[in-house]
Design an enzyme around this catalytic site. Structure first.
Site, short mmCIF file in Angstrom:
data_model
loop_
_atom_site.label_atom_id
_atom_site.label_comp_id
_atom_site.label_asym_id
_atom_site.label_seq_id
_atom_site.Cartn_x
_atom_site.Cartn_y
_atom_site.Cartn_z
N GLU A 84 -5.50 21.26 -94.12
CA GLU A 84 -6.47 21.35 -95.21
C GLU A 84 -6.69 20.02 -95.93
O GLU A 84 -7.77 19.77 -96.46
CB GLU A 84 -6.01 22.42 -96.22
CG GLU A 84 -6.16 23.85 -95.73
CD GLU A 84 -4.98 24.34 -94.91
OE1 GLU A 84 -4.92 25.54 -94.60
OE2 GLU A 84 -4.10 23.52 -94.56
N GLU A 124 -0.44 30.12 -91.85
CA GLU A 124 0.02 30.90 -93.00
C GLU A 124 0.24 32.36 -92.61
O GLU A 124 1.17 33.02 -93.12
CB GLU A 124 -0.97 30.76 -94.15
CG GLU A 124 -0.91 29.37 -94.78
CD GLU A 124 -2.05 29.07 -95.72
OE1 GLU A 124 -1.78 28.69 -96.87
OE2 GLU A 124 -3.22 29.19 -95.30
#
Length: 260
Positions: free
Chosen positions: A133, A113
């Site tokens: 995740e 990210e």
């Protein structure tokens, strides 16, 4: 106390190195604060370019999962950690400073990210990227669900997030997310060459061009998708599966998900 960063200004460029190699440069609250401070410095000193690189064999393994494990009973603390990270991603992508990511090794979760928030990305051919995740019973929460769609389109972004598939640097170069791929030995010379080209340009023009391009897709404040990402992640932290996924990761065992 160490912030886990090394920061140095040279020839109009702020060099920021993630420096927690024993933890694969996993991001702590102190490191997020340090990255905010580094961006403050670049903007205040009118340094036109900031380069983010890393020490050791990994670029960044993402958020330090110990932070999650230590705060599973404190959703306010988890929300504050996520908000600090999310605000950093927004600042990196909208700052007048041109942000360059030099990626060697893995860039996973929050590390990916961070890359997605950069303006230019250069990578070694051994760099690997992913949003894992889902394997913890969670979702990306630092704009990953939003930014990856812009680069790969919804179908490929869904595949990457839902299956936690690891993406190679050449694959992301072909997709237009990575600007150039080279060998680990030539990564720094390549970045230095591209940065020298940037610093030879008019700083105000660089900032104006970034702002104008960003206006075509950046949202001011939180978009509905970003807000949904945050709400969903916090709900997953509160779920039995989310708590089990984090604990299983820390305890180095397979998670046992029950759908609740």
């Amino acid at each position: 106390m160490s912030t886990g960063l090394l920061v140095d200004a040279r020839e109009g460029v702020l060099h920021v190195r993630l420096d927690r190699p024993e933890k694969r440069n996993a991001l702590t609250r102190e490191m997020l604060d340090g990255l905010h401070a580094a961006l403050d410095r670049a903007e205040n000193e009118r340094l036109p370019v900031m380069v983010i690189s890393a020490s050791g064999a990994a670029f960044c393994a993402g958020a330090d999962i110990a932070t999650y494990a230590d705060n599973l009973d404190d959703l306010d603390a988890l929300a504050a950690f996520g908000a600090r990270a999310k605000s950093l991603m927004h600042r990196l992508s909208t700052s007048p400073t041109i942000v360059v990511a030099a990626v060697d090794g893995i860039a996973m979760g929050g590390g990916f990210e961070l890359v997605l928030a950069a303006d230019l990305v250069f990578a070694s051919d051994r760099a690997r990227f992913g949003l894992p995740e889902i394997t913890l019973g969670l979702i990306p929460g630092w704009e990953g669900t939003q930014r990856l769609v812009r680069h790969l389109g919804p179908t490929r972004a869904k595949e990457a997030i839902l299956t936690a598939r690891v993406l190679s640097a050449p694959e992301l170069e072909a997709a237009g997310l990575v600007n150039a791929v080279t060998t680990p030995e030539l990564l720094r010379p390549l970045v230095d060459e591209r940065v020298a080209d940037l610093t030879s340009r008019a700083p105000l023009a660089l900032a104006a061009a970034k702002s104008a391009i960003g206006a075509s897709y950046e949202t001011h404040g939180r978009s509905p998708g970003s807000e949904e990402e945050t709400r969903s992640l916090l709900a997953l932290f509160a779920s039995a599966d989310g708590r089990e996924g984090v604990r299983a990761f820390v305890e180095k065992r397979a998670a046992r998900f029950e759908g609740r």
